[in-house]
Scaffold this active site. Structure first.
Site, PDB file in Angstrom:
ATOM      1  N   HIS A  86      16.039  79.245 121.662  1.00 21.45           N
ATOM      2  CA  HIS A  86      15.944  78.476 122.902  1.00 21.45           C
ATOM      3  C   HIS A  86      16.597  77.103 122.776  1.00 21.45           C
ATOM      4  CE1 HIS A  86      14.294  76.849 126.604  1.00 21.45           C
ATOM      5  NE2 HIS A  86      13.834  78.046 126.897  1.00 21.45           N
ATOM      6  N   GLY A 167      13.632  53.935 125.460  1.00 30.57           N
ATOM      7  CA  GLY A 167      13.636  54.118 124.018  1.00 30.57           C
ATOM      8  C   GLY A 167      14.983  53.859 123.387  1.00 30.57           C
ATOM      9  N   HIS A 172      14.923  60.231 117.215  1.00 34.70           N
ATOM     10  CA  HIS A 172      13.808  59.986 116.305  1.00 34.70           C
ATOM     11  C   HIS A 172      14.107  60.708 114.988  1.00 34.70           C
ATOM     12  CE1 HIS A 172       9.764  60.501 114.595  1.00 34.70           C
ATOM     13  NE2 HIS A 172       9.401  59.459 115.311  1.00 34.70           N
ATOM     14  N   PRO A 173      13.774  60.130 113.834  1.00 39.36           N
ATOM     15  CA  PRO A 173      14.139  60.730 112.545  1.00 39.36           C
ATOM     16  C   PRO A 173      13.708  62.187 112.375  1.00 39.36           C
ATOM     17  CG  PRO A 173      13.273  58.517 112.223  1.00 39.36           C
ATOM     18  CD  PRO A 173      13.098  58.830 113.674  1.00 39.36           C
ATOM     19  N   THR A 174      12.580  62.556 112.946  1.00 44.05           N
ATOM     20  CA  THR A 174      12.134  63.950 112.864  1.00 44.05           C
ATOM     21  C   THR A 174      11.958  64.585 114.235  1.00 44.05           C
ATOM     22  OG1 THR A 174       9.801  63.253 112.774  1.00 44.05           O
ATOM     23  CG2 THR A 174      10.953  63.601 110.673  1.00 44.05           C
ATOM     24  N   GLY A 176      13.579  63.970 117.264  1.00 38.87           N
ATOM     25  CA  GLY A 176      14.661  64.098 118.219  1.00 38.87           C
ATOM     26  C   GLY A 176      14.446  63.254 119.456  1.00 38.87           C
TER      27      GLY A 176
END
Length: 333
Positions: A86, A167, A172-174, A176
């Site tokens: 997906h 934002g 974001h580092p993990t 997304g």
């Protein structure tokens, strides 16, 4: 006008995890930990590597439950290693707000925008507003927000036109990124072909969806589902009153018949309004004076719905949850 925090809303967050069911369970518990929030349904799909939760309640508690879900997902899911069929851009991929009861779409839009700003600031997370909450016309369609998926967005997020609404202009580092929106009720509806031919499912989806000149208010794509050894036409019905479920079924059946392929079954991801089922029952010739359960059974038979329960009708599920007569969302499907 009632305070926005008191308005009744539904939300259907989609999370990029459908294989580690212990993680899905912790995500569900994060939602259910908020009083006044009803976790009405949860569905996990290993091939898509995705889980869908359906929750409802007053807007204030629903927002708190969603905030807890985001926080838990950022701890549990690493988009750098995520793979699935997906499309997705983040650990919590999409969070829609759907007005229920007397709540208006304008109120749902305001809720979505407030919530999007809140989670961007709290979690240092890029947030894109879509559907009725979109601030830019090119972000109304979720597919446009998801262009390139996580990997493409990671490379392009700092470019002009791809920066988030709230934002940082970096993933974001993990986790997304996340799309937050407001929309009418959407029905996630899949039809499984009696064939493993993924290319056929893709071709049918292209012909059926609105963007390909097909059915209005229908989005679609084709996949191969490993655990079923079948191809699937996966669709979002954006307005079942414009394009009813029975018409989607019959159209896909006619397209598949051109390749001498039959439809094996269909399935709902999450819930659908009672009116959507009753419309199918009427089309199938059910007695309009028959009990609701009998009319629902006729609709399910017509659509060959897999694992159907009358509690997949949103109103029946919410009534059952309020009365405490059912244990909702107890197990992923």
């Amino acid at each position: 006008m009632a305070d926005l925090a008191d308005r009744l809303v539904e939300s259907v967050p989609n999370v990029s995890e459908g294989r580690r069911l212990d993680v899905v369970e912790r995500l569900a518990r994060a939602i259910a930990s908020v009083p006044e929030v009803y976790l009405l349904d949860r569905t996990s799909d290993a091939s898509h590597n995705r889980s869908v939760f359906t929750l409802a309640g007053p807007a204030g508690p629903v927002k708190e439950a969603l905030d807890r879900l985001v926080g838990q997902a950022l701890q549990e899911i690493d988009m750098e290693s995520h793979r699935g069929e997906h499309p997705r851009i983040g650990a919590v991929d999409v969070i829609p707000f759907v007005p229920l009861g007397d709540t208006t779409m304008d109120e749902a839009i305001e809720l979505a925008r407030r919530f999007g700003r809140h989670i961007a600031e709290r979690h240092d997370l890029p947030v894109y507003l879509y559907a009725a909450a979109a601030l830019r016309p090119e972000r109304i369609k979720l597919a446009d927000v998801r262009r390139g998926q996580y990997e493409g967005l990671k490379a392009e997020i700092a470019q002009r036109g791809r920066e988030p609404d709230f934002g940082p202009a970096r993933v974001h580092p993990t986790g997304g990124a996340v799309a937050v929106g407001a929309r009418p009720f959407l029905i996630a509806y899949n039809i499984n072909l009696d064939s493993p031919d993924k290319d056929l499912a893709v071709r049918i989806a292209r012909r059926v969806r609105e963007s390909g000149g097909g059915l209005p208010k229908v989005q679609g794509n084709g996949f191969f589902i490993d655990e079923l050894d079948r191809s699937q036409v996966s669709m979002n019905i954006l307005d079942f009153r414009t394009t009813p479920l029975w018409l989607v079924w019959e159209t896909v059946r006619a397209e598949a018949a051109e390749d001498e392929v039959e439809l094996a079954e269909s399935e709902l991801i999450g819930l659908a309004p009672l009116a959507a089922f009753l419309d199918v029952a009427d089309h199938a010739g059910a007695d309009p004076a028959a009990p609701i359960e009998a009319r629902l059974a006729t609709a399910a038979d017509f659509l060959k719905l897999r694992d159907f329960s009358p509690l997949q009708a949103l109103e029946l599920r919410l009534d059952a949850a309020r009365s405490g007569s059912t244990e909702t969302g107890a197990a992923p499907r």
